[in-house]
Design a protein around this motif. Structure first.
Motif, PDB file in Angstrom:
ATOM      1  N   LEU A  56     111.255  39.236 -34.884  1.00 25.07           N
ATOM      2  CA  LEU A  56     111.964  39.365 -36.155  1.00 25.07           C
ATOM      3  C   LEU A  56     111.605  38.175 -37.030  1.00 25.07           C
ATOM      4  CD1 LEU A  56     115.557  40.164 -34.770  1.00 25.07           C
ATOM      5  CD2 LEU A  56     113.722  41.773 -35.245  1.00 25.07           C
ATOM      6  N   SER A  57     111.797  38.338 -38.310  1.00 26.43           N
ATOM      7  CA  SER A  57     111.576  37.236 -39.248  1.00 26.43           C
ATOM      8  C   SER A  57     112.714  37.207 -40.248  1.00 26.43           C
ATOM      9  CB  SER A  57     110.245  37.411 -39.985  1.00 26.43           C
ATOM     10  OG  SER A  57     110.137  36.461 -41.040  1.00 26.43           O
ATOM     11  N   THR A  58     113.242  36.007 -40.497  1.00 18.07           N
ATOM     12  CA  THR A  58     114.329  35.887 -41.472  1.00 18.07           C
ATOM     13  C   THR A  58     113.877  36.249 -42.873  1.00 18.07           C
ATOM     14  OG1 THR A  58     113.833  33.539 -41.781  1.00 18.07           O
ATOM     15  CG2 THR A  58     115.509  34.109 -40.134  1.00 18.07           C
ATOM     16  N   ASN A  79     115.470  43.404 -44.072  1.00 18.20           N
ATOM     17  CA  ASN A  79     116.443  44.018 -43.165  1.00 18.20           C
ATOM     18  C   ASN A  79     116.695  43.159 -41.926  1.00 18.20           C
ATOM     19  OD1 ASN A  79     113.928  44.362 -42.021  1.00 18.20           O
ATOM     20  ND2 ASN A  79     114.377  46.420 -41.215  1.00 18.20           N
ATOM     21  N   PHE A  80     116.436  41.847 -42.039  1.00 21.21           N
ATOM     22  CA  PHE A  80     116.553  40.972 -40.879  1.00 21.21           C
ATOM     23  C   PHE A  80     117.938  41.014 -40.253  1.00 21.21           C
ATOM     24  CE2 PHE A  80     118.051  36.806 -39.315  1.00 21.21           C
ATOM     25  CZ  PHE A  80     117.317  36.748 -38.142  1.00 21.21           C
ATOM     26  N   TRP A  81     118.989  40.841 -41.045  1.00 20.08           N
ATOM     27  CA  TRP A  81     120.336  40.742 -40.484  1.00 20.08           C
ATOM     28  C   TRP A  81     120.759  42.047 -39.831  1.00 20.08           C
ATOM     29  CZ3 TRP A  81     121.907  36.147 -39.586  1.00 20.08           C
ATOM     30  CH2 TRP A  81     121.505  35.090 -40.409  1.00 20.08           C
ATOM     31  N   GLU A  82     120.346  43.154 -40.406  1.00 21.80           N
ATOM     32  CA  GLU A  82     120.652  44.449 -39.807  1.00 21.80           C
ATOM     33  C   GLU A  82     119.967  44.583 -38.440  1.00 21.80           C
ATOM     34  OE1 GLU A  82     119.847  49.213 -40.692  1.00 21.80           O
ATOM     35  OE2 GLU A  82     119.589  47.730 -42.295  1.00 21.80           O
ATOM     36  N   ARG A  83     118.708  44.187 -38.384  1.00 21.61           N
ATOM     37  CA  ARG A  83     117.973  44.259 -37.109  1.00 21.61           C
ATOM     38  C   ARG A  83     118.565  43.293 -36.078  1.00 21.61           C
ATOM     39  NH1 ARG A  83     111.742  43.456 -37.847  1.00 21.61           N
ATOM     40  NH2 ARG A  83     111.782  44.107 -35.647  1.00 21.61           N
ATOM     41  N   LEU A  84     118.981  42.112 -36.541  1.00 22.18           N
ATOM     42  CA  LEU A  84     119.563  41.138 -35.619  1.00 22.18           C
ATOM     43  C   LEU A  84     120.878  41.658 -35.044  1.00 22.18           C
ATOM     44  CD1 LEU A  84     119.322  38.243 -34.432  1.00 22.18           C
ATOM     45  CD2 LEU A  84     120.817  37.505 -36.312  1.00 22.18           C
ATOM     46  N   ALA A  98     114.683  38.668 -28.153  1.00 22.10           N
ATOM     47  CA  ALA A  98     113.840  38.673 -29.361  1.00 22.10           C
ATOM     48  C   ALA A  98     113.231  37.300 -29.602  1.00 22.10           C
ATOM     49  CB  ALA A  98     114.662  39.088 -30.585  1.00 22.10           C
ATOM     50  N   PHE A  99     112.119  37.296 -30.337  1.00 18.01           N
ATOM     51  CA  PHE A  99     111.561  36.101 -30.968  1.00 18.01           C
ATOM     52  C   PHE A  99     111.917  36.178 -32.445  1.00 18.01           C
ATOM     53  CE2 PHE A  99     107.687  35.227 -27.982  1.00 18.01           C
ATOM     54  CZ  PHE A  99     108.559  34.750 -27.013  1.00 18.01           C
ATOM     55  N   VAL A 100     112.411  35.078 -32.997  1.00 16.13           N
ATOM     56  CA  VAL A 100     112.791  35.047 -34.412  1.00 16.13           C
ATOM     57  C   VAL A 100     112.012  33.949 -35.118  1.00 16.13           C
ATOM     58  CG1 VAL A 100     114.660  34.692 -36.066  1.00 16.13           C
ATOM     59  CG2 VAL A 100     115.113  35.912 -33.914  1.00 16.13           C
ATOM     60  N   LEU A 101     111.351  34.293 -36.199  1.00 13.16           N
ATOM     61  CA  LEU A 101     110.647  33.318 -37.035  1.00 13.16           C
ATOM     62  C   LEU A 101     111.557  32.927 -38.181  1.00 13.16           C
ATOM     63  CD1 LEU A 101     108.022  31.784 -37.697  1.00 13.16           C
ATOM     64  CD2 LEU A 101     107.334  33.771 -39.072  1.00 13.16           C
ATOM     65  N   VAL A 155     121.332  31.267 -38.286  1.00  6.89           N
ATOM     66  CA  VAL A 155     121.188  32.426 -37.400  1.00  6.89           C
ATOM     67  C   VAL A 155     121.981  32.203 -36.107  1.00  6.89           C
ATOM     68  CG1 VAL A 155     119.560  33.835 -36.080  1.00  6.89           C
ATOM     69  CG2 VAL A 155     118.936  33.017 -38.366  1.00  6.89           C
ATOM     70  N   ALA A 156     121.893  30.998 -35.548  1.00  3.47           N
ATOM     71  CA  ALA A 156     122.606  30.684 -34.310  1.00  3.47           C
ATOM     72  C   ALA A 156     124.110  30.840 -34.490  1.00  3.47           C
ATOM     73  CB  ALA A 156     122.271  29.268 -33.854  1.00  3.47           C
TER      74      ALA A 156
END
Length: 435
Positions: free
Chosen positions: A7-9, A13-18, A310-313, A323-324
């Motif tokens: 995922l990438s910030t 749609n980052f927050w939805e995917r997270l 997940a990996f998040v960029l 994000v944390a």
């Protein structure tokens, strides 16, 4: 190939995917609720007879009385004496550190006196009896014994009742030795929802407790939720979680193994890495590809990585902290050059591990702080298990005659405003006595 979503910030749609990635699916617990309710009802109504029936059905344990399930103090002592020396030393060292940390958590009673002689305070006392559930059989966790029993004994709980399942009679010597070191008062080879019911309602053999703590499967979690209110519980825990924030300077092999350390718990565990460099994410993935085949629980880890991991960029470390805080993870590693500075931006986490040389695994066993931690974003409002969970607070009020007259006027006005005349008159009688 290690299958882990990226995922990438920067994505719209980052927050939805997270949210979709980190949402806890508790359908397993919901699916067993009917069976657990029947088990608890049977234990409440039939006591020891139900325990004998369920132990035979679920754990293949034959016994004439529930008393046969109790492990004697002599057997606990023998288990400790027979341990290999390195295991005994490790258990004792871990117990010593956990106990030393817990001692600092003890709350003390306090009071103060007002000018008119009125005394106000708070009395802190331990619970009378606590039940500790410990997973057993092949998946045996002596560390859970230490983490749950020691804080209760430090709090001053007079009696700690430990239950541990022993499927087909399989007893783990390390668990018994840990019970002896931690100071469990009684140990029974019982498990499952029926063990929770026994602790909550009491039977002819198992005494009812005031609070039940400790991890378990979906049946145990559902049972703890259902008996809450009859007894206290520590929490209803979801799958294990680890979130690592890294600045790209830590050995990628270290980070890969840190992620594996939680992913190996079960297929629903969550392992998330947030980094500020795509290149570093590639390096960690390469480490995963190379190291994963060397692990005994490879299949479980692969499913965990493909599921809730997940990996998040992120653009920078401050964004990583944002994000944390949304995830509010059980375990948070800040594997960065200045972890204390980044810690100032963290509001929600069960436990935080600072720097490159502090893997989460140390916290699981021997660092000192408790490893029973809030999961599934409950770190937003919940805390690690501690001595304070085994203490209760009682308010103390001792009014002088003049203090009662002074407070009675205020109480009378408020009580009459609520339409509670007897409350008002109770206070007014003391006011009139001072005139």
């Amino acid at each position: 190939m290690v299958d882990i979503e990226r995922l990438s910030t920067a994505e719209p749609n980052f927050w939805e995917r997270l949210r979709a990635k980190t949402a806890w699916d508790n359908s397993a617990e919901a699916g067993v609720e009917h069976a657990v309710r029947d088990i608890l009802h049977a234990v409440k109504q039939r006591g020891d007879a139900a325990l004998l029936e369920f132990s035979q059905r679920f754990d293949q344990l034959e016994a004439q009385t529930v008393a046969e399930f109790e492990i004697s103090a002599e057997r606990l002592e023998a288990a400790l004496a027979e341990l290999p020396s390195d295991q005994r030393v490790a258990l004792e060292q871990a117990a010593g550190r956990i106990r030393a940390y817990a001692e600092r958590q003890k709350q003390e009673s306090w009071q103060f006196q007002e000018t008119d002689g009125t005394l106000l305070g708070q009395r802190v006392t331990p619970l009378d009896r606590v039940g500790v559930y410990v997973p057993g059989g092949k998946a045996a966790y002596p560390s859970s014994v230490l983490m749950n029993v020691i804080p209760a004994k430090v709090a001053g709980v007079p009696e700690v009742i430990m239950v541990v399942p022993t499927p087909a009679g399989e007893v783990n010597a390390l668990v018994l030795a840990a019970a002896r070191i931690a100071g469990a008062d009684r140990v029974f080879t019982l498990g499952g929802a029926h063990a929770v019911g026994a602790l909550a309602y009491g039977t002819a053999t198992i005494p009812a407790v005031d609070k039940i703590v400790g991890p378990g499967n979906a049946f145990v979690a559902a049972a703890k939720r259902m008996v809450f209110g009859v007894v206290g519980i520590d929490m209803v825990a979801g799958p294990s979680e680890i979130l690592v924030i890294c600045d790209g300077e830590t050995d990628p092999d270290w980070i890969a193994m840190d992620l594996f350390s939680q992913a190996e718990h079960d297929e629903q565990a969550s392992a998330i890495l947030i980094a500020t460099s795509e290149r570093y994410l590639d390096q960690v993935q390469a480490s995963m590809e190379r190291l994963l085949p060397t692990l005994e629980r490879e299949a479980i880890i692969r499913q965990s990585l493909a599921g809730s991991s997940a990996f998040v960029l992120a653009r920078d470390l401050s964004e990583a902290a944002v994000v944390a805080n949304v995830i509010a993870p059980e375990h948070l590693e800040l594997s960065v050059a200045e972890p204390e500075a980044l810690l100032a931006e963290i509001r929600h986490a069960g436990a935080v591990f600072l720097g490159r040389h502090t893997p989460e695994a140390l916290g699981d066993y021997c660092a000192g702080p408790n490893h029973v931690l809030p999961t599934s974003a409950t770190a937003r409002f919940a805390s690690p298990l501690g001595v304070y969970d085994f203490q209760k607070r009682t308010s103390v009020i001792n009014c002088s005659a003049s203090g009662s007259a002074r407070l009675g006027k205020t109480a009378s006005i408020l009580a009459r405003g609520e339409g509670l005349t007897a409350h008002a008159r109770s206070a007014e009688l003391r006011v009139e006595a001072e005139k």
